[in-house]
Design a protein around this motif. Structure first.
Motif, PDB file in Angstrom:
ATOM      1  N   THR A 126       0.832  -0.899   0.204  1.00  0.00           N
ATOM      2  CA  THR A 126      -0.141  -0.397  -0.154  1.00  0.00           C
ATOM      3  C   THR A 126       0.137   1.453  -0.064  1.00  0.00           C
ATOM      4  O   THR A 126       2.414   0.959   0.154  1.00  0.00           O
ATOM      5  CB  THR A 126      -0.509  -0.185   1.532  1.00  0.00           C
ATOM      6  N   LEU A 152      -9.584   7.594 -12.845  1.00  0.00           N
ATOM      7  CA  LEU A 152      -9.785   8.837 -11.636  1.00  0.00           C
ATOM      8  C   LEU A 152     -11.431   9.462 -11.647  1.00  0.00           C
ATOM      9  O   LEU A 152     -11.492   9.793 -11.114  1.00  0.00           O
ATOM     10  CB  LEU A 152      -8.232   9.537 -11.860  1.00  0.00           C
ATOM     11  N   SER A 198     -15.684   3.703  -8.823  1.00  0.00           N
ATOM     12  CA  SER A 198     -14.464   2.947  -7.798  1.00  0.00           C
ATOM     13  C   SER A 198     -13.092   2.738  -8.418  1.00  0.00           C
ATOM     14  O   SER A 198     -12.511   3.715  -8.904  1.00  0.00           O
ATOM     15  CB  SER A 198     -14.466   1.345  -8.563  1.00  0.00           C
ATOM     16  N   PRO A 199     -11.992   1.972  -7.029  1.00  0.00           N
ATOM     17  CA  PRO A 199     -10.632   2.543  -7.094  1.00  0.00           C
ATOM     18  C   PRO A 199     -10.636   2.288  -8.204  1.00  0.00           C
ATOM     19  O   PRO A 199     -10.618   1.591  -8.735  1.00  0.00           O
ATOM     20  CB  PRO A 199     -10.633   1.724  -5.679  1.00  0.00           C
ATOM     21  N   PHE A 241      -4.041   0.425  -5.161  1.00  0.00           N
ATOM     22  CA  PHE A 241      -5.581   1.445  -4.701  1.00  0.00           C
ATOM     23  C   PHE A 241      -5.506   3.122  -5.149  1.00  0.00           C
ATOM     24  O   PHE A 241      -5.935   3.305  -3.356  1.00  0.00           O
ATOM     25  CB  PHE A 241      -6.936   0.711  -4.154  1.00  0.00           C
ATOM     26  N   VAL A 242      -5.557   3.862  -5.933  1.00  0.00           N
ATOM     27  CA  VAL A 242      -6.444   5.267  -5.910  1.00  0.00           C
ATOM     28  C   VAL A 242      -7.295   5.329  -5.995  1.00  0.00           C
ATOM     29  O   VAL A 242      -8.944   4.981  -7.020  1.00  0.00           O
ATOM     30  CB  VAL A 242      -5.470   5.371  -6.984  1.00  0.00           C
ATOM     31  N   LYS A 243      -7.733   6.291  -4.902  1.00  0.00           N
ATOM     32  CA  LYS A 243      -9.295   6.410  -4.972  1.00  0.00           C
ATOM     33  C   LYS A 243      -9.821   7.265  -5.749  1.00  0.00           C
ATOM     34  O   LYS A 243      -9.233   8.713  -5.966  1.00  0.00           O
ATOM     35  CB  LYS A 243      -9.733   7.000  -3.157  1.00  0.00           C
ATOM     36  N   PRO A 244     -10.922   7.241  -7.031  1.00  0.00           N
ATOM     37  CA  PRO A 244     -11.578   8.405  -7.406  1.00  0.00           C
ATOM     38  C   PRO A 244     -11.607   9.382  -7.000  1.00  0.00           C
ATOM     39  O   PRO A 244     -12.426   9.561  -6.139  1.00  0.00           O
ATOM     40  CB  PRO A 244     -12.098   7.353  -8.581  1.00  0.00           C
ATOM     41  N   THR A 280      -9.954  14.429  -3.550  1.00  0.00           N
ATOM     42  CA  THR A 280      -8.996  13.771  -3.042  1.00  0.00           C
ATOM     43  C   THR A 280      -7.884  13.680  -1.763  1.00  0.00           C
ATOM     44  O   THR A 280      -8.019  14.557  -0.799  1.00  0.00           O
ATOM     45  CB  THR A 280      -8.448  13.601  -4.026  1.00  0.00           C
TER      46      THR A 280
END
Length: 537
Positions: free
Chosen positions: A83, A195, A200-201, A233-236, A273
């Motif tokens: 992570t 993004l 979804s991530p 995992f990158v949050k949108p 973000t």
């Protein structure tokens, strides 16, 4: 025959790099082991055995070399969790050499990895430093390369793997300004699109070969080429880029040329973000309907998660230079529509408010271009497929200190719009009109160079104004000169004006106005309905 022994220390010859290489014999042994390749280790009797060993056994053993198979063990799932936290992006330095690390986007983060220790490792082990070269993938397509070739300090603690009866090692390392080399612009565009518009991530795959500096009871040594695979995992952003909600204010004229204005502004935006970014330099085109009218530049801007206030931006408005005659026409139309989006609102006490015209809702589109980040033209071009549309920034004039605020301001939509005309008075005997103006420019005078206007009442002509003597509109409150009115004496509109003597009347108006600020000149049009004016003798 079962044989066991003790290794009390690692000889220097085992951990020293071989001539003309960067790897030691131990590196090769561990590398083959990790890759699952079988290796043969040759064991020879020692020339300095234990004192209790008979001499004849020593002489016999030192001449014997026994090949011992050392089977490999492929570690396909060594890193169980990978992570990134406290992520910070830095855009490229615009003045860096194209091939240098500073010419690429850079990433800083806290990297956490949970490593599954092989069952063969029964001794204490710590990780002091790590480095790696990583390939980053999106949907099995390579996005780019993350350069972690510099040693990064790390710390490790023993941990138990979740839901498994196996020992693990939690390794944490702070990565600072690691260059990210984007190798496929199409993949990068897909990532940015996911993004911005996804819900979804975004899952990025990381494949790496990691060098690990370990500390054991035998001392420090480096394990090279440990295969590592993980997912980030990158949050949108969610929704679209307008989620940033940029708001532009505090406009100030900094410089003028014949066809251009240089404007300083402050931008407030909300970063939805959890990621921060540093922008050394970025230049963005300002356009309307795909016609470029100017550009905006920001330098040394830091954007943090959440609200960001007073980000300094400098914009240059130069439609003709960017887009020729079409640009000049579109620029003039935009200014005209912006001005015509306001009409004087009348209440029973006096003329005091400008109400937006519902027909004009002017906006500007912001888009990157190949030179947005000079050292990374591909990045600017890739980002250009996305744009941000914002309302045209408001020019907010001051309030008139000589006029009290009405106790019952209207609350209908648009009532908070800025107003530039604070009052209007028609004088019948002298056939003149005087307007009280509130300049939206707090530090700069503007000049009205010409006025050509007509007014009507219920679609019937009231009169016209033709005036070509320039007059100044200084910062704050000012009155125009007496503007000559050519009344339409035989019209129903003029009769309505006379009947409104000592009262007020609402009229419609159309005008063409010449404006000058410093060296910059423009001619705009205005149209408005329901314009209220007082009528005096």
């Amino acid at each position: 025959v079962a044989v066991s022994g003790f290794i009390r220390e690692l000889p220097k010859t085992l951990i020293t790099a071989c001539p003309n290489t960067q790897t030691s014999p131990l590196d090769r042994l561990l590398g083959s082991y990790i890759d699952g390749k079988d290796t043969t280790v040759y064991v020879r009797g020692s020339e300095t055995p234990s004192p209790s060993t008979p001499r004849w056994i020593t002489d016999f053993m030192k001449d014997i070399v026994v090949p011992v198979p050392f089977p490999g063990h492929e570690f396909t799932d060594l890193i169980r969790n990978f992570t990134l936290a406290d992520v910070h992006f830095t855009l490229p330095d615009p003045f860096a050499r194209p091939s240098s690390p500073k010419s690429k986007p850079r990433l800083s983060a806290m990297v956490k990895a949970l490593i599954a220790l092989p069952n063969e490792i029964k001794f204490p082990i710590d990780v002091g430093r790590v480095r790696a070269n990583s390939d980053v993938y999106y949907q099995k397509r390579k996005l780019g390369e993350l350069d972690l070739s510099k040693w990064q300090e790390a710390n490790s603690t023993r941990a138990v793997l979740p839901d498994e009866d196996q020992d693990g090692l939690l390794v944490q390392s702070v990565v600072s300004n690691a260059p990210l080399d984007i190798t496929d612009d199409d993949v990068f565009a897909d990532v940015v699109q996911a993004l911005i518009f996804g819900s979804s991530p975004v899952v990025l795959g990381v494949h790496a070969k990691v060098d690990v500096e370990t500390e054991t009871i035998l001392g420090k040594f480096v394990v090279r080429g440990v295969p590592a695979k993980g997912k980030v995992f990158v949050k949108p952003i969610g929704g679209n880029v307008t989620t940033f909600s940029p708001r532009v204010g505090a406009l100030e004229i900094l410089d003028t040329e014949k066809g251009s204005l240089t404007i300083g502004a402050k931008v407030n935006l909300t970063n939805p973000t959890e990621y921060a970014a540093t922008v050394p330099f970025i230049d963005i085109n300002i356009s309307v309907n795909d016609t470029i009218l100017g550009h905006a530049t920001a330098r040394d801007v830091s954007v943090v998660p959440g609200p960001n206030h007073d980000l300094a931006v400098v914009a240059v408005w130069n439609p003709a230079s960017h887009s020729g005659k079409r640009g000049a026409h579109v620029g003039s139309e935009l200014l005209s529509q912006y001005i015509s989006g306001m009409a004087i609102k009348f209440n029973s006490r006096r003329v005091w408010l400008i109400k937006p015209h519902t027909g004009y809702n002017t906006t500007l589109t912001l888009r990157t271009h190949a030179s947005s980040i000079p050292s990374q033209p591909r990045l600017g071009t890739t980002l250009s497929i996305f744009n941000i549309t914002i309302p045209t920034p408001k020019l907010t004039p001051p309030s008139n200190p000589n006029r009290p605020i009405p106790p019952d301001p209207p609350t209908e939509p648009g009532s908070s719009a800025p107003h530039f005309i604070d009052d209007a008075v028609f004088h019948l005997l002298s056939s003149t009109a005087v307007l009280t103006l509130l300049s939206p420019l707090p530090h700069t005078s503007l000049y009205i160079t010409s006025v050509s206007a007509t007014a009507s009442y219920n679609n019937t002509s009231v009169g016209s104004i033709e005036y070509d003597v320039p007059f100044e509109v200084p910062p704050g409150v000012s009155d125009t000169p007496r503007l000559p009115v050519d009344w339409s004496l035989d019209s129903v509109g003029y009769d309505a004006v006379k009947k409104a003597l000592n009262g007020q009347l609402k009229v419609a108006a159309e005008a063409k106005v010449g404006v000058r600020v410093g060296k910059w000149k423009e001619r705009v049009w205005f149209t408005g309905n329901g314009i209220g004016a007082r009528v005096r003798i």
